[in-house]
Design a protein around this motif. Structure first.
Motif, PDB file in Angstrom:
ATOM      1  N   THR A  79      13.029 -10.580 -28.640  1.00  0.00           N
ATOM      2  CA  THR A  79      11.640 -10.133 -28.512  1.00  0.00           C
ATOM      3  C   THR A  79      11.282 -10.367 -27.062  1.00  0.00           C
ATOM      4  O   THR A  79      11.355 -11.499 -26.585  1.00  0.00           O
ATOM      5  N   SER A  80      10.915  -9.295 -26.347  1.00  0.00           N
ATOM      6  CA  SER A  80      10.685  -9.469 -24.915  1.00  0.00           C
ATOM      7  C   SER A  80       9.473  -8.674 -24.442  1.00  0.00           C
ATOM      8  O   SER A  80       9.188  -7.586 -24.931  1.00  0.00           O
ATOM      9  N   ALA A  81       8.741  -9.251 -23.495  1.00  0.00           N
ATOM     10  CA  ALA A  81       7.629  -8.553 -22.838  1.00  0.00           C
ATOM     11  C   ALA A  81       7.701  -8.871 -21.356  1.00  0.00           C
ATOM     12  O   ALA A  81       8.123  -9.968 -20.964  1.00  0.00           O
ATOM     13  N   SER A  82       7.307  -7.890 -20.549  1.00  0.00           N
ATOM     14  CA  SER A  82       7.440  -8.063 -19.102  1.00  0.00           C
ATOM     15  C   SER A  82       6.328  -7.321 -18.379  1.00  0.00           C
ATOM     16  O   SER A  82       5.808  -6.321 -18.885  1.00  0.00           O
ATOM     17  N   VAL A  83       5.954  -7.817 -17.222  1.00  0.00           N
ATOM     18  CA  VAL A  83       5.004  -7.091 -16.380  1.00  0.00           C
ATOM     19  C   VAL A  83       5.752  -6.696 -15.113  1.00  0.00           C
ATOM     20  O   VAL A  83       6.361  -7.540 -14.447  1.00  0.00           O
ATOM     21  N   VAL A  84       5.759  -5.388 -14.825  1.00  0.00           N
ATOM     22  CA  VAL A  84       6.512  -4.857 -13.676  1.00  0.00           C
ATOM     23  C   VAL A  84       5.567  -4.075 -12.767  1.00  0.00           C
ATOM     24  O   VAL A  84       4.775  -3.249 -13.227  1.00  0.00           O
ATOM     25  N   LYS A  85       5.657  -4.350 -11.464  1.00  0.00           N
ATOM     26  CA  LYS A  85       4.780  -3.680 -10.489  1.00  0.00           C
ATOM     27  C   LYS A  85       5.568  -2.597  -9.754  1.00  0.00           C
ATOM     28  O   LYS A  85       6.660  -2.860  -9.231  1.00  0.00           O
ATOM     29  N   ASN A  86       5.040  -1.398  -9.737  1.00  0.00           N
ATOM     30  CA  ASN A  86       5.634  -0.264  -9.003  1.00  0.00           C
ATOM     31  C   ASN A  86       7.116  -0.029  -9.302  1.00  0.00           C
ATOM     32  O   ASN A  86       7.887   0.337  -8.409  1.00  0.00           O
TER      33      ASN A  86
ATOM     34  N   LYS B 135       2.206 -14.380 -23.103  1.00  0.00           N
ATOM     35  CA  LYS B 135       2.897 -15.194 -22.097  1.00  0.00           C
ATOM     36  C   LYS B 135       3.289 -14.343 -20.879  1.00  0.00           C
ATOM     37  O   LYS B 135       3.196 -14.811 -19.737  1.00  0.00           O
ATOM     38  N   ALA B 136       3.715 -13.109 -21.137  1.00  0.00           N
ATOM     39  CA  ALA B 136       4.122 -12.232 -20.028  1.00  0.00           C
ATOM     40  C   ALA B 136       2.933 -11.952 -19.108  1.00  0.00           C
ATOM     41  O   ALA B 136       3.069 -11.956 -17.879  1.00  0.00           O
ATOM     42  N   ILE B 137       1.747 -11.734 -19.705  1.00  0.00           N
ATOM     43  CA  ILE B 137       0.545 -11.450 -18.904  1.00  0.00           C
ATOM     44  C   ILE B 137       0.136 -12.700 -18.121  1.00  0.00           C
ATOM     45  O   ILE B 137      -0.171 -12.646 -16.928  1.00  0.00           O
ATOM     46  N   GLU B 138       0.204 -13.841 -18.822  1.00  0.00           N
ATOM     47  CA  GLU B 138      -0.194 -15.108 -18.198  1.00  0.00           C
ATOM     48  C   GLU B 138       0.728 -15.445 -17.016  1.00  0.00           C
ATOM     49  O   GLU B 138       0.278 -15.745 -15.916  1.00  0.00           O
TER      50      GLU B 138
END
Ligand code: KG4
Ligand code: ZN
Length: 332
Positions: free
Chosen positions: A13-20, A61-64
């Motif tokens: 189970t994975s979540a990530s925040v990626v920029k550009n 958690k990914a957002i934090e």
């Protein structure tokens, strides 16, 4: 552009925040490996249930960890195919709910495309390029002439490479998942068993079931004769047989299509024997292999692929987005 990506296609189970499409601000992965290990493989129903338990916490958690606020998110990306359907649907529904309540657009992404785009953390793509996709469920050779353009040139007629590794490890009584263990033992053994290599003349397709059966038969025969199996040696011979075929076909294709780069993608991209053999034989071409944490399943790769997918055609999904066990990449 800030993308929140969600991946639940198998047992992570994975979540990530990626920029550009480049900077990974966070990449949270909750692995279920220990839970499935006692069964010797992923149990789909158990995987879905654990995704349900973890997905919301992983997103939070990914957002934090990315130190962003929800209103900074431009797009929610989620794996839509291929994978275990129940597992995929947990991620898709979480993504839809998040996107709906926060009025953010949503985009569905192919998992294999994600594995390929994980290479962008290492460097830029130079076209034309070929990717050797080697994961637990897929073994493919994919040609790309530009971003978001996939031509399937070769695929496995039976088992995937990772599947063969896991099966051999299981028969040898090694832990799950077998790939990393076999790779480790292969490094300290000698290639003293004679195993077949399925080159499938004049074809870019693969077949690993014959090799798998050859190893299983060899183990049974040794046991019947009361002979000790030299596990390290068998791992070396097995790995050499697999990587000889993978490398030869990849390099032949690279030559035929005069590609600038060779990429490796999927869990088996973490294999040290494969990397060594490619580096030794690649000549003047560039090799990209993701860092180990981005070889196996993760949401950052989905965020990166989503960025290029969106830039290419600006097409979004909507609330009718559905999951599929089938892989349509390069086949449509
Ligand atoms: O891409 P992935 O995380 O999941 C799928 O999308 O299938 O790949 C998992 C597979 C497993 O079969 C595992 O045994 C294999 O990747 N694997 C390896 C290595 N690390 C993981 N196989 C060979 N050598 C490794 N070092
Ligand atoms: Zn995968």
């Amino acid at each position: 552009m800030i993308i929140l990506a969600i991946e639940t296609s198998c047992d992570e189970t994975s979540a990530s925040v990626v920029k550009n499409g480049k900077v990974v601000l966070s990449n949270i992965i909750v692995s279920q490996i220990d839970i499935h290990a006692e069964f010797g493989g992923v149990v789909p129903e158990i995987a879905s249930r654990h995704h349900v338990v973890s997905v919301t916490k992983v997103i939070e958690k990914a957002i934090e960890e990315a130190k962003i606020t929800i209103d900074q998110i431009d797009l929610v990306a989620v794996t839509k195919e291929p994978g275990l359907i129940g597992a995929l649907l947990v991620g898709i529904n979480a993504a839809k709910a998040f996107a709906f309540i926060n009025s953010i657009p949503i985009i569905g992404v192919n998992h294999i495309k994600g594995h390929i785009y994980a290479n962008l953390i290492e460097g830029e793509m130079k076209f034309p390029l070929v990717t050797l996709v080697v994961s637990g469920g897929h073994t493919e050779l994919i040609l790309m002439e530009k971003h978001n353009d996939f031509k399937l040139i070769g695929f496995t007629l039976d088992d995937a490479v990772g599947e063969a590794y896991d099966k051999i490890a299981r028969v040898l009584g090694l832990s799950y998942p077998g790939g990393p263990v076999v790779d480790k033992l292969a490094a300290i053994g000698n290639d003293s068993y004679d195993l077949p290599r399925a080159y499938l003349k004049d074809s870019y397709n693969f077949s690993f079931s014959g090799l798998k059966s050859a190893v299983i038969n060899l183990i049974h025969n040794c046991k019947q004769r009361g002979e000790e199996i030299r596990i390290n040696d068998l791992c070396t011979s097995f790995q050499n047989s697999v990587t000889d075929v993978l490398v030869k076909k990849t390099l032949n294709l690279a030559e035929e299509y005069q590609v600038k780069q060779i990429l490796v993608a999927g869990g088996v991209a973490a294999n040290r024997g494969l990397k060594e053999k490619l580096l030794k034989n690649i000549k003047n071409r560039e090799l990209l292999i993701p860092a180990i944490e981005y070889c196996t399943d993760n949401a950052a790769m989905i965020g990166i692929a989503a960025y290029y997918q969106y830039q290419d055609n600006k097409k979004l999904s909507d609330m009718s987005l559905n999951g599929s066990p089938r892989n349509s990449l390069g086949r449509d």
